[in-house]
Each structure stands twice: as C-alpha cells, then as structure tokens.
Design an enzyme around this catalytic site. Sequence first.
Site, PDB file in Angstrom:
ATOM      1  N   GLU A  50       1.113  -1.207   0.215  1.00 30.57           N
ATOM      2  CA  GLU A  50      -0.103  -0.013  -0.107  1.00 30.57           C
ATOM      3  C   GLU A  50       1.003   1.403   0.395  1.00 30.57           C
ATOM      4  O   GLU A  50       0.091   2.259  -0.672  1.00 30.57           O
ATOM      5  CB  GLU A  50      -1.099  -0.364   1.456  1.00 30.57           C
ATOM      6  CG  GLU A  50      -1.845  -0.558   1.042  1.00 30.57           C
ATOM      7  CD  GLU A  50      -1.947  -2.248   2.043  1.00 30.57           C
ATOM      8  OE1 GLU A  50      -2.686  -3.370   1.833  1.00 30.57           O
ATOM      9  OE2 GLU A  50      -0.988  -2.059   2.278  1.00 30.57           O
TER      10      GLU A  50
ATOM     11  N   PHE B  84     -12.385  -6.961  13.381  1.00 36.93           N
ATOM     12  CA  PHE B  84     -11.132  -7.074  12.627  1.00 36.93           C
ATOM     13  C   PHE B  84     -10.578  -6.555  11.875  1.00 36.93           C
ATOM     14  O   PHE B  84     -11.547  -6.517  10.886  1.00 36.93           O
ATOM     15  CB  PHE B  84     -11.306  -8.653  11.992  1.00 36.93           C
ATOM     16  CG  PHE B  84     -10.628  -8.794  10.880  1.00 36.93           C
ATOM     17  CD1 PHE B  84      -8.943  -9.275  11.825  1.00 36.93           C
ATOM     18  CD2 PHE B  84      -9.862  -9.355   9.964  1.00 36.93           C
ATOM     19  CE1 PHE B  84      -7.733  -9.482  10.761  1.00 36.93           C
ATOM     20  CE2 PHE B  84      -9.838 -10.124   9.021  1.00 36.93           C
ATOM     21  CZ  PHE B  84      -7.506 -10.745   9.073  1.00 36.93           C
ATOM     22  N   GLN B  85      -9.632  -6.040  12.029  1.00 33.18           N
ATOM     23  CA  GLN B  85      -9.041  -4.509  10.763  1.00 33.18           C
ATOM     24  C   GLN B  85      -9.619  -3.431  11.086  1.00 33.18           C
ATOM     25  O   GLN B  85      -9.758  -2.555  10.254  1.00 33.18           O
ATOM     26  CB  GLN B  85      -8.646  -4.813   9.368  1.00 33.18           C
ATOM     27  CG  GLN B  85      -8.022  -6.139   9.278  1.00 33.18           C
ATOM     28  CD  GLN B  85      -7.740  -6.667   7.657  1.00 33.18           C
ATOM     29  OE1 GLN B  85      -8.199  -7.215   7.149  1.00 33.18           O
ATOM     30  NE2 GLN B  85      -6.673  -7.740   6.926  1.00 33.18           N
TER      31      GLN B  85
ATOM     32  N   LYS C 140     -17.772  -0.081   5.180  1.00 27.54           N
ATOM     33  CA  LYS C 140     -18.549  -0.790   4.704  1.00 27.54           C
ATOM     34  C   LYS C 140     -20.341  -1.146   4.209  1.00 27.54           C
ATOM     35  O   LYS C 140     -20.122  -1.170   2.871  1.00 27.54           O
ATOM     36  CB  LYS C 140     -18.767  -2.431   4.894  1.00 27.54           C
ATOM     37  CG  LYS C 140     -18.171  -3.906   3.914  1.00 27.54           C
ATOM     38  CD  LYS C 140     -17.110  -5.057   4.287  1.00 27.54           C
ATOM     39  CE  LYS C 140     -17.715  -5.953   2.998  1.00 27.54           C
ATOM     40  NZ  LYS C 140     -17.232  -7.391   3.592  1.00 27.54           N
TER      41      LYS C 140
ATOM     42  N   MET D 212      23.956   9.626   4.149  1.00 33.45           N
ATOM     43  CA  MET D 212      24.099  10.817   4.491  1.00 33.45           C
ATOM     44  C   MET D 212      24.310  10.488   6.220  1.00 33.45           C
ATOM     45  O   MET D 212      24.924  11.524   6.494  1.00 33.45           O
ATOM     46  CB  MET D 212      22.610  11.379   4.284  1.00 33.45           C
ATOM     47  CG  MET D 212      22.504  12.250   4.043  1.00 33.45           C
ATOM     48  SD  MET D 212      23.515  13.788   4.047  1.00 33.45           S
ATOM     49  CE  MET D 212      22.971  13.815   2.071  1.00 33.45           C
TER      50      MET D 212
END
Length: 567
Positions: free
Chosen positions: A51, A113-114, A163, A481
């Site tokens: 993602e 969940f999630q 949803k 760096m």
Amino acid sequence: MKIRATQAIMECLLEQGVDTVFGYPGGTILNVYDELYRYQDRIRHILTAHEQGAAHAADGYARSTGKVGVCFATSGPGATNLTTGIATAYLDSSPVVFITCNVGENLLGKDAFQEVDITGIAMPITKATFLVRDARQIPDVMRQAFAVAATGRPGPVLIDFLKNVTAADQEVDYTFIPWRENRQSESLRVLTGSHEPKKPEPDDHDIEILRQMIAQAERPLLLCGGGVVRGRAHQEFRAFAEKLDAPVAITLMGGGGFPGDHPLTTGMIGMHGSRASNVACNECDLLIAVGCRFSDRVALDPATFAAQAKIVQIDVDRAEIDKNVTTDHHIIGSARRVLTLLNEGMSQYHHPEWKARILPMRAPSAAGTDARLTPQQVLETIRQRMPRDAIVATDVGQHQMWAAKYLHFTYPGQLLTSGGFGTMGFGLGAAIGAQMGNPDKQVFHITGDGCFRMNCHELCTVEHYGLPIISVVFNNGTLGMVRQWQNLIYGKRYSQTTLDRGPDFVKLAEAYGIRGFRVRSQAEMVQALDQALAAGTGAVIDCVLDMDEMVRPMVAAGSPITDFLLS
C-alpha cells in the site's frame, strides 16, 4: 437517477477526469473493487506490491501530471500502510485523494477485525478527512474531496467509507456534473452552497510595494520554491527572473521551477546548497522567495538568514508567512498570479556587478577520470544520455543531493523527490506513478542501497506492467548521509549504518524478471546505461561506490548558511 453506491464512486471519479488509480484490495473495500471490475475499460487500476508503494505512485502521478492522484486501500493495516505516503504528499503539497473502506456500522468502535480510526490518524497529515456513514453523501463527499485536494495550496484528502455504505443494496441519487477545468471549485460551490472558493487575489498595494523595493535594490536574489512547481508558474517565474536580471537560487522542491542550466541559476540553496547560492543569500540586499516556506534545510539559522537583506515572501498559504523567517514584506496569492501582475509593465533591470560577484562561484568541478566510480561520473553519464524531458524520481539521502546538484531540471514535475518528509522508499513508487501518467517519457529512479531495500519489492510492478523505469542504485554499502554526519560530527562512531548484507541487487532484479547491471567504472556505467535505454524495458544498475563519498558542500544544522563544514 438512482444508481448503486459503488457505481456513484466510479462515476464521480470519471467526473473528475480520473483514468488511473493505484491500490491494493482487501476485505472491507471489496465492494468497491467489484464495481471497479465493471469499469475496467474506463478506469485503469495499478496493483502495487504494498500500500505504501501505491500511495507514493499516486503522489508521483499527481506531481508529474499536475492532476489529482487517486489511491485505494482496505481497512486496518491496509489503511495505516498509507500513512507514510499521505504524510509525504502533505509535506510537499501534492494533491492525492486516498479512498479507504472501514468495517460496517454495526462493528464500528468494537475493535473488530482490521478496524482502525484512519480518519483520526490521518487528520494531522491531510487537508481534510471524511468518514462516510450514509450512502447518500457519496457524490457530495467525492466532489468535495477533489475540490479540497486541488484548491489553494494542494494536498492530500482521505475518504473512509463504512462497508455497509458500499453494500450492493445501497442506492443513491446521482446527477452527472461534466468534467471541466474549474470542476473542483464549481463542485464545491454546488455542494456546500458557499461562495466559489478562489485562490486569494494579490493586493495591488502589496504588488506596488515590491516594485518599489526592486527599484531600490542593488543586489537582489530570487528564490525558487516548491510553490512555483506546484502552481506551474515556471514561465512567469522565468520571465520575472530575466527582467530582474538577478541570480536565482533553487530549493530542493523548486527543482524544475527554473531551468537548472539557465545563465542566472546559482544552484540549490541551504544545507547542501552551492557556494554561489549560499553566499548570494548572505550578501544580497533583497531576497524575493516565491513559494518557499524557509524550512530548516534552507534557513538553517533563521536569525542570520539573509541578514543583510529585506526579505519578501510570496505564498498562497497565509499560514507560511513569518512562520520560520520573519519577513519585511509579503504577498498572499498563487505564484502564477502574483508573478503575472509583477511582470505587467515591469522595467528591465541590469545588475552586472552583482552577477559578476556571484555567478563565477557556481563553476562545477570536473567529473574526473578516477579509476573508481564516483557519484558525479554516474550522474554526468545519465545527464548526457537521458532525454531532455526525462523524469527523475529520487529516494532520500546522498544520492538525492547529488542528483539535485548534477542534473538539470527544466520543467515542473521533472524532479520527484520527498523534500519535506524525507521519505526513504518514496522513489520507486513515485517513478511508477510518473511512468503511468507520462507513458511517452523516460523515467529514472535514482536511489541508494539503503533506500532501495525499502522499495525494491515494487520491481514486480515495474515488470508486470512493462514499465521502462531504470533504477540507478548508488551502492556505497552504508546509510551514506547518516554516515557522513557520523564522520563529521559524531567522531567517526559509525553506529548501525554499515550495510554489510544482501541482497545482490543484480540477482534481485533478475529474480523479478528485470535485467540487472553492476558497474565499477564510468566506462561500465556508459555501457550499462546505453544497453538499458536501448532495451526500453525496466532495469537496475548497481553502481559500486566508495563508502566515504560525501555530499559537498555541507553546512551543519542550525549554523549560518555560509559556515561550510565541507567546501
């Protein structure tokens, strides 16, 4: 007419001229992806490996095309994986609409969940967030999101749909609003009933004051910031610079806002700025900064920054005025509009003595013919062979500074780099987005071995979609760096910066079905790059460099701009 809720999402995307989205599916966003299947002939979806890669790709697409980027992700870890990409877009003012879906209303707030409060998480790093609980809100919210992302100072917006809002039985009233150039502001006016949002119109009196300051100045300096690039004000800025006949310093984010090879260019300014730019800033009597927020990498010590000058700041965002550096005068407005007004009737100025003092300092050192490969040799080879309109996406670190120093950028969106958030892992995703948005241009991904480990999984995206992106890895076996700071400031205590481990980047590229090259000399670099360009497919060039190569010049953080640690 009444249409499915998910269909309304797709139709609103089409309204806004969206033809490409980047993303990664999951459970809560499946209804949206199911609808996307029906629209696959009109909206192209690019599936990334992660993602975060999708977020950076949407960002790179936006920066390189000037359009609003779009990114999809599911709930929970899918949504939180976007946050680094959202913050990257926010700090660099890149317009991206992020669309996520959350658990259903009946599970909200129950640690399902999630489940995660992504609108709350993203609030500090977006221009706006929307949690959509009612399907009837979809057209309004979609249009408003694009309006906010693109209006005024651009930036990211997040929409989170529950949803159940996207369920098959959800229908909404939908009326098509034709896509057009002023679509964002028009949509927002229609939706909110408010006045059509406009960029602030510059005050005529403020313009006149600046004209008088210019007339009195003997040593003016122009500073080209990211606002010139985001506002696509490069033509107006160039006309202004040439009328003013003054040296032009460029911030990292201003790359492409003014030609890097223009006779007035003094190069990058700040911590790793050129001697010409930093000395000019220290000695000028008038500093005009356009679209620059004076970050700590530019104005390292605000108390001494441009101490001899009257400082003028031009910015579309009033919040940036006097935030980091106190100004003597400012103008609120878009870079393009302010410069257009300044250019109208402006006299032609000449500053030969001032230019004679500053411009000779910018002379670059020769690339050299060292037996070992140097960063300058790598970039000189790229500069000599890349098409003039090629796009360059970088990650963050030494290679980023070297690219800004040795490559010349001539138009907005040609350099894609994370200047505000400093995101390692930004480059390859951004390159993918840029290539999708500019299929006729060659895209280079300039990276370091540390950064490449953070995004090399997106090589599968490069291979799958047949993208001719060339990744050039500055492989010095260290976090360069950070090691440079350890070398100069921390007594050469190299704590956890040596990257003495795999993978073999050539074998890795081949594992992804992409050709890999390893080069240890400039001759090998020339040969590898010529082969990669001729093939017209994705490639990885692993450039073996000395571990102690340093970015020069360098000024320590918090120090006056001409106190060079390295010359």
